[in-house]
Write an enzyme that holds these catalytic residues in place. Structure first.
Site, PDB file in Angstrom:
ATOM      1  N   LYS A  48      62.139 -75.422 -47.563  1.00 39.84           N
ATOM      2  CA  LYS A  48      61.629 -74.997 -45.964  1.00 39.84           C
ATOM      3  C   LYS A  48      62.356 -76.161 -45.344  1.00 39.84           C
ATOM      4  CE  LYS A  48      58.376 -73.878 -43.040  1.00 39.84           C
ATOM      5  NZ  LYS A  48      59.159 -72.901 -42.043  1.00 39.84           N
ATOM      6  N   GLY A  49      62.804 -75.809 -44.463  1.00 38.97           N
ATOM      7  CA  GLY A  49      63.537 -76.969 -43.162  1.00 38.97           C
ATOM      8  C   GLY A  49      62.355 -78.775 -42.712  1.00 38.97           C
ATOM      9  N   ASN A  72      63.387 -63.820 -36.776  1.00 35.84           N
ATOM     10  CA  ASN A  72      62.515 -64.970 -36.912  1.00 35.84           C
ATOM     11  C   ASN A  72      62.683 -65.527 -35.718  1.00 35.84           C
ATOM     12  OD1 ASN A  72      62.959 -67.956 -38.304  1.00 35.84           O
ATOM     13  ND2 ASN A  72      64.598 -66.795 -39.020  1.00 35.84           N
ATOM     14  N   CYS A 132      71.598 -76.780 -34.817  1.00 37.26           N
ATOM     15  CA  CYS A 132      70.317 -77.240 -33.733  1.00 37.26           C
ATOM     16  C   CYS A 132      70.680 -78.118 -32.546  1.00 37.26           C
ATOM     17  CB  CYS A 132      69.695 -78.738 -35.183  1.00 37.26           C
ATOM     18  SG  CYS A 132      68.919 -78.179 -36.242  1.00 37.26           S
ATOM     19  N   LYS A 167      75.379 -76.068 -43.582  1.00 36.06           N
ATOM     20  CA  LYS A 167      74.841 -75.084 -43.762  1.00 36.06           C
ATOM     21  C   LYS A 167      75.463 -74.737 -41.962  1.00 36.06           C
ATOM     22  CE  LYS A 167      71.560 -71.866 -43.714  1.00 36.06           C
ATOM     23  NZ  LYS A 167      69.554 -71.483 -44.540  1.00 36.06           N
ATOM     24  N   GLY A 219      68.325 -60.755 -43.160  1.00 37.96           N
ATOM     25  CA  GLY A 219      68.346 -59.338 -43.729  1.00 37.96           C
ATOM     26  C   GLY A 219      69.758 -58.254 -44.368  1.00 37.96           C
ATOM     27  N   GLY A 267      67.244 -64.804 -49.885  1.00 43.23           N
ATOM     28  CA  GLY A 267      66.278 -65.276 -48.897  1.00 43.23           C
ATOM     29  C   GLY A 267      65.081 -64.213 -47.897  1.00 43.23           C
TER      30      GLY A 267
END
Length: 306
Positions: A48-49, A72, A132, A167, A219, A267
């Site tokens: 998890k980040g 999300n 970010c 990423k 997804g 994921g």
């Protein structure tokens, strides 16, 4: 699994038993999923980040289903780098699995501090999330400007003793341009794609379904976009690629590898089926065996474009 095909791969010097990793933000730190199966069956886990300091995340509702995926806006809820190193990493090191630490920062200096802490603590690889906001540039994301993406990459490399994987965001004009910029700045690998920005509105309340209005779409709906972007990035760089975005079957994973990925990450599929990564691994092995491949690496970049 078919024993005829060697499933082992090497991602930026990191050897893995198989090419299936679990994607950051969808698997926690692995504890819950370890109740279903031995985590050593996976190639690796991108945790998890993490941020420099603990975060509570965004207010709910912060996750919602969509056709063929989810939106999300969790807001990077996490215990912080020090909390991860103290309470989660020691347990992960006992699981016989490659540990990839995913990090997010507000400044290049924060990325550097986290890389130093995590590499010294003994993670196998650091995945630098550049989707970010840069607080010094009015909130502009690092991942959308080549020079900013390169700056973060250089800081990460300068402070890391382990491979650095960057990423990439799909919310850009040219993913190949960003990929080349981080490669030139010293990245050992890239992973893509991150989520695609999306929105849903409740027509009865006339309010967005997420408290933060927009969120990241992931997804099966994003798979064709992810495959295309991995293919484009693979044409631009020589460093290895971790392909992710919508993978839920062995065929999905094979597509991603054919497009140029050395390894793949599962994921969102984990939310519906905790065994999804194992099923993807086994189905991928069956595809390789059916095609008579001696090594799964023979899939990477083997697409026959018209």
């Amino acid at each position: 699994m078919n024993a005829k095909t060697d499933l082992s791969v090497t991602l930026a010097g990191m050897k893995m038993k198989n090419p299936v990793v679990v994607a950051s933000g969808t698997f926690g730190f692995g504890r819950e999923f370890s109740q279903f199966y031995d985590l050593s069956q996976l190639g690796g886990i991108s945790v998890k980040g993490l941020t420099l300091h603990p975060r509570q995340g965004n207010p709910p509702p912060r996750i919602a289903e969509t056709p063929m995926g989810i939106l999300n806006s969790v807001g990077l809820q996490n215990p912080g780098v020090d909390g991860f190193i103290a309470h989660e990493l020691p347990w992960l090191k006992t699981q016989d699995i490659r540990v990839i630490a995913n990090i997010s920062g507000n400044t290049p200096e924060e990325y550097g501090i986290m890389c130093q802490k995590l590499s010294q603590a003994g993670v196998d690889m650091i995945e630098v999330n550049i989707s970010c906001p840069n607080v010094k540039a009015g909130g502009l994301q690092y991942g959308v400007v080549p020079s900013m993406a390169a700056e973060v990459t250089r800081q990460a490399k300068r402070h890391s003793d382990v491979p650095v994987m960057v990423k990439l965001s799909p919310n850009v004009t040219s993913v190949a341009e960003i990929a080349k910029a981080v490669e030139d700045a010293g990245a050992d690998a890239i992973s893509l794609i991150n989520t695609i920005r999306g929105m849903r509105i409740d027509v009865n309340t006339r309010r967005p379904v997420l408290r933060m209005n927009t969120g990241g779409l992931s997804g099966p709906a994003v798979l064709p976009i992810a495959v295309r972007m991995v293919w484009e990035a693979a044409q631009a760089v020589r460093i290895p690629i971790l392909g992710l975005g919508g993978i839920s079957t062995g065929e999905d994973a094979a597509q991603m590898m054919l497009a140029g990925a050395t390894a793949v990450a599962v994921g969102t599929a984990c939310f519906a089926d905790p065994y999804a990564p194992i099923k993807v691994r086994d189905a991928l092995a069956e595809i390789a065996a059916r095609q008579g491949l001696s090594s799964i690496t023979q899939l990477t970049g083997a697409v026959l474009c018209w």
